[in-house]
Design a protein around this motif. Structure first.
Motif, PDB file in Angstrom:
ATOM      1  N   GLY A 189       0.839  -1.184   0.000  1.00  0.00           N
ATOM      2  CA  GLY A 189       0.000   0.000   0.000  1.00  0.00           C
ATOM      3  C   GLY A 189       0.875   1.236   0.000  1.00  0.00           C
ATOM      4  O   GLY A 189       2.110   1.158   0.105  1.00  0.00           O
ATOM      5  N   ARG A 190       0.244   2.407  -0.140  1.00  0.00           N
ATOM      6  CA  ARG A 190       1.011   3.653  -0.175  1.00  0.00           C
ATOM      7  C   ARG A 190       1.837   3.812   1.094  1.00  0.00           C
ATOM      8  O   ARG A 190       1.320   3.742   2.199  1.00  0.00           O
ATOM      9  CB  ARG A 190       0.068   4.838  -0.372  1.00  0.00           C
ATOM     10  CG  ARG A 190      -0.295   5.030  -1.836  1.00  0.00           C
ATOM     11  CD  ARG A 190      -1.346   6.093  -2.041  1.00  0.00           C
ATOM     12  NE  ARG A 190      -1.465   6.440  -3.441  1.00  0.00           N
ATOM     13  CZ  ARG A 190      -2.097   5.713  -4.364  1.00  0.00           C
ATOM     14  NH1 ARG A 190      -2.673   4.573  -4.014  1.00  0.00           N
ATOM     15  NH2 ARG A 190      -2.142   6.096  -5.623  1.00  0.00           N
ATOM     16  N   GLY A 191       3.116   4.010   0.894  1.00  0.00           N
ATOM     17  CA  GLY A 191       4.065   4.053   1.992  1.00  0.00           C
ATOM     18  C   GLY A 191       5.056   2.914   1.955  1.00  0.00           C
ATOM     19  O   GLY A 191       6.039   2.922   2.702  1.00  0.00           O
ATOM     20  N   VAL A 192       4.842   1.933   1.065  1.00  0.00           N
ATOM     21  CA  VAL A 192       5.813   0.838   0.971  1.00  0.00           C
ATOM     22  C   VAL A 192       7.151   1.376   0.465  1.00  0.00           C
ATOM     23  O   VAL A 192       8.211   0.837   0.797  1.00  0.00           O
ATOM     24  CB  VAL A 192       5.282  -0.302   0.073  1.00  0.00           C
ATOM     25  CG1 VAL A 192       5.278   0.098  -1.403  1.00  0.00           C
ATOM     26  CG2 VAL A 192       6.116  -1.572   0.253  1.00  0.00           C
ATOM     27  N   GLY A 193       7.121   2.472  -0.310  1.00  0.00           N
ATOM     28  CA  GLY A 193       8.368   3.100  -0.728  1.00  0.00           C
ATOM     29  C   GLY A 193       9.140   3.677   0.441  1.00  0.00           C
ATOM     30  O   GLY A 193      10.379   3.697   0.441  1.00  0.00           O
ATOM     31  N   LEU A 194       8.420   4.164   1.451  1.00  0.00           N
ATOM     32  CA  LEU A 194       9.052   4.644   2.674  1.00  0.00           C
ATOM     33  C   LEU A 194       9.711   3.483   3.415  1.00  0.00           C
ATOM     34  O   LEU A 194      10.838   3.605   3.912  1.00  0.00           O
ATOM     35  CB  LEU A 194       8.011   5.333   3.552  1.00  0.00           C
ATOM     36  CG  LEU A 194       8.442   5.825   4.931  1.00  0.00           C
ATOM     37  CD1 LEU A 194       9.563   6.850   4.811  1.00  0.00           C
ATOM     38  CD2 LEU A 194       7.248   6.429   5.675  1.00  0.00           C
ATOM     39  N   ALA A 195       9.023   2.352   3.475  1.00  0.00           N
ATOM     40  CA  ALA A 195       9.609   1.158   4.096  1.00  0.00           C
ATOM     41  C   ALA A 195      10.811   0.669   3.302  1.00  0.00           C
ATOM     42  O   ALA A 195      11.814   0.213   3.875  1.00  0.00           O
ATOM     43  CB  ALA A 195       8.555   0.057   4.210  1.00  0.00           C
ATOM     44  N   ASP A 196      10.741   0.766   1.965  1.00  0.00           N
ATOM     45  CA  ASP A 196      11.867   0.390   1.112  1.00  0.00           C
ATOM     46  C   ASP A 196      13.062   1.294   1.391  1.00  0.00           C
ATOM     47  O   ASP A 196      14.211   0.834   1.468  1.00  0.00           O
ATOM     48  CB  ASP A 196      11.449   0.474  -0.356  1.00  0.00           C
ATOM     49  CG  ASP A 196      12.546   0.021  -1.305  1.00  0.00           C
ATOM     50  OD1 ASP A 196      12.623  -1.196  -1.571  1.00  0.00           O
ATOM     51  OD2 ASP A 196      13.323   0.877  -1.786  1.00  0.00           O
ATOM     52  N   LEU A 197      12.805   2.593   1.570  1.00  0.00           N
ATOM     53  CA  LEU A 197      13.873   3.533   1.933  1.00  0.00           C
ATOM     54  C   LEU A 197      14.510   3.125   3.251  1.00  0.00           C
ATOM     55  O   LEU A 197      15.744   3.110   3.391  1.00  0.00           O
ATOM     56  CB  LEU A 197      13.302   4.950   2.036  1.00  0.00           C
ATOM     57  CG  LEU A 197      14.205   6.029   2.647  1.00  0.00           C
ATOM     58  CD1 LEU A 197      15.406   6.294   1.758  1.00  0.00           C
ATOM     59  CD2 LEU A 197      13.408   7.318   2.872  1.00  0.00           C
ATOM     60  N   ALA A 198      13.683   2.779   4.234  1.00  0.00           N
ATOM     61  CA  ALA A 198      14.195   2.392   5.545  1.00  0.00           C
ATOM     62  C   ALA A 198      15.049   1.130   5.476  1.00  0.00           C
ATOM     63  O   ALA A 198      15.983   0.958   6.263  1.00  0.00           O
ATOM     64  CB  ALA A 198      13.033   2.190   6.518  1.00  0.00           C
ATOM     65  N   ALA A 199      14.739   0.249   4.506  1.00  0.00           N
ATOM     66  CA  ALA A 199      15.453  -1.021   4.392  1.00  0.00           C
ATOM     67  C   ALA A 199      16.681  -0.941   3.497  1.00  0.00           C
ATOM     68  O   ALA A 199      17.461  -1.901   3.434  1.00  0.00           O
ATOM     69  CB  ALA A 199      14.500  -2.092   3.853  1.00  0.00           C
ATOM     70  N   THR A 200      16.869   0.180   2.801  1.00  0.00           N
ATOM     71  CA  THR A 200      17.949   0.310   1.834  1.00  0.00           C
ATOM     72  C   THR A 200      19.209   0.843   2.500  1.00  0.00           C
ATOM     73  O   THR A 200      19.153   1.838   3.231  1.00  0.00           O
ATOM     74  CB  THR A 200      17.533   1.267   0.694  1.00  0.00           C
ATOM     75  OG1 THR A 200      16.361   0.749   0.065  1.00  0.00           O
ATOM     76  CG2 THR A 200      18.640   1.396  -0.336  1.00  0.00           C
TER      77      THR A 200
END
Length: 362
Positions: free
Chosen positions: A300-311
């Motif tokens: 959902g919207r915000g998975v890119g934020l989680a991807d940033l946190a995991a990168t």
């Protein structure tokens, strides 16, 4: 995995609800603060979420309990809020577009580089199973050498359902700046960066009427083009045709089609995270649905934020600022071409984002 990344939300409007749902489901993320020009909105978020404080924007970006600022303000404020966060040493994840102009966007990226912080930006819908399954099919050679794509978004405009649609019809809005990021980000994900464009644009009427909410019936001005079409030449040699419109009612055209010398793909709505991918092969017997082959599941919207946190810090996130800048550059070039009647070179480029293997979690 370590401690969750602490998120400060700036902008608690309509889209925030979807982000809040995702943040609540992501163990890598924890919301700690909220701010809005309307303090009541920030208080409502804080009251609904244990451990979240309602702050001013200035308090939020300075707060040591905020690692990354989630910037969900209107487009005209994207760059300003990003600069406040960067100056405070925070990473930034923003709604699209990255800024209203490439000049503003470049200043944001340069400031982030100088401060040693990261910038990432929506849309992250391309990280879901829809676009990523299509990408996996292209990368596997299912359609042969990609040669062309067609991307179509037709609607009557967001004023029918959005209670405060004014920002859709000022600089930073319109169908291209509002919906174009979904489609162009998908095209870059599938086919790589764009080198030149030819565009045309128009607007059907000078005003719009709000159709819902407390302002229903109110007339608002239109100061941007509301129908934009263009031809995009990709670095790979493939060509894409783009149609973005708030001036029509509906279409039966697929959201995105991608064609190669051995087959064609129908790609689902890039404003969604999932959807069926259809393949028609030159040697086959009509269209068939492909099994899911990539992407974050149930995203959902915000998975890119989680991807940033995991990168890792030295790796560009999949929804990174360079990609967002390139997409904005393509859109700006399309509008410049529409004004001049000539082809316009796209000065920026970016790496094609890393694919998301199916089953991976951010």
């Amino acid at each position: 995995m370590g401690e969750p990344v602490k998120v400060g939300l700036v902008g608690c409007g309509t889209i925030a609800k979807q982000y809040l749902r995702t943040i609540g489901e992501q163990p890598r993320l924890r919301l700690t603060a909220a701010a809005d020009l309307d303090p009541a909105r920030a208080r409502a978020v804080a009251d609904a979420t244990p451990g979240v404080r309602a702050l001013t924007v200035e308090e939020l970006v300075a707060d040591p309990e905020v690692d990354v600022v989630l910037n969900l303000t209107v487009p005209a404020a994207h760059a300003h809020v990003a600069h406040l966060a960067i100056a405070a040493g925070k990473d930034v994840y923003g709604e699209k577009p990255l800024a209203v102009t490439t000049t503003e966007a470049r200043e944001v990226l340069d400031a982030a580089a100088a401060a040693g912080v990261r910038v990432a930006c929506a849309p992250d819908t391309v990280l879901g199973t829809g676009v990523q399954t299509a990408r996996a099919a292209i990368d596997s050679g299912a359609i042969g050498r990609p040669s062309a794509a067609v991307a179509t978004m037709i609607s009557a405009g967001p004023e029918r359902w959005h209670p405060d649609p004014d920002f859709y019809y000022v600089a930073g809005g319109g169908p291209l700046m509002d919906m174009g990021p979904y489609y162009i980000t998908a095209l870059v994900t599938l086919l790589g960066p764009v080198t030149s464009v030819v565009g045309a644009a128009a607007r059907a009427r000078a005003t719009r009427v709000i159709g819902s909410g407390p302002r229903a019936g109110q007339t608002i001005p239109v100061s941007v083009d509301t129908h934009v079409t263009g031809a995009l030449t990709h670095e790979s040699g493939a060509m894409s045709t783009l149609v973005m419109s708030f001036d029509a009612v509906a279409t039966r055209a697929p959201n995105i089609e991608v064609h190669g010398d051995r087959g064609s793909l129908v790609v689902p709505d890039p404003n969604r995270f999932d959807g069926e991918v259809l393949l028609c092969e030159l040697s086959g017997d009509g269209w068939r649905t492909l099994p899911v082959g990539g992407g974050y599941a149930q995203a959902g919207r915000g998975v890119g934020l989680a991807d940033l946190a995991a990168t890792p810090p030295d790796v560009e996130p999949r929804a990174g600022g360079r990609l967002a800048f390139h997409v904005l550059d393509v859109m700006e070039a399309l509008l410049a071409s529409a004004r001049s009647g000539q082809a316009v070179a796209v000065s920026s480029t970016c790496e094609r984002p890393r694919p998301v293997p199916y089953g991976q979690t951010p």
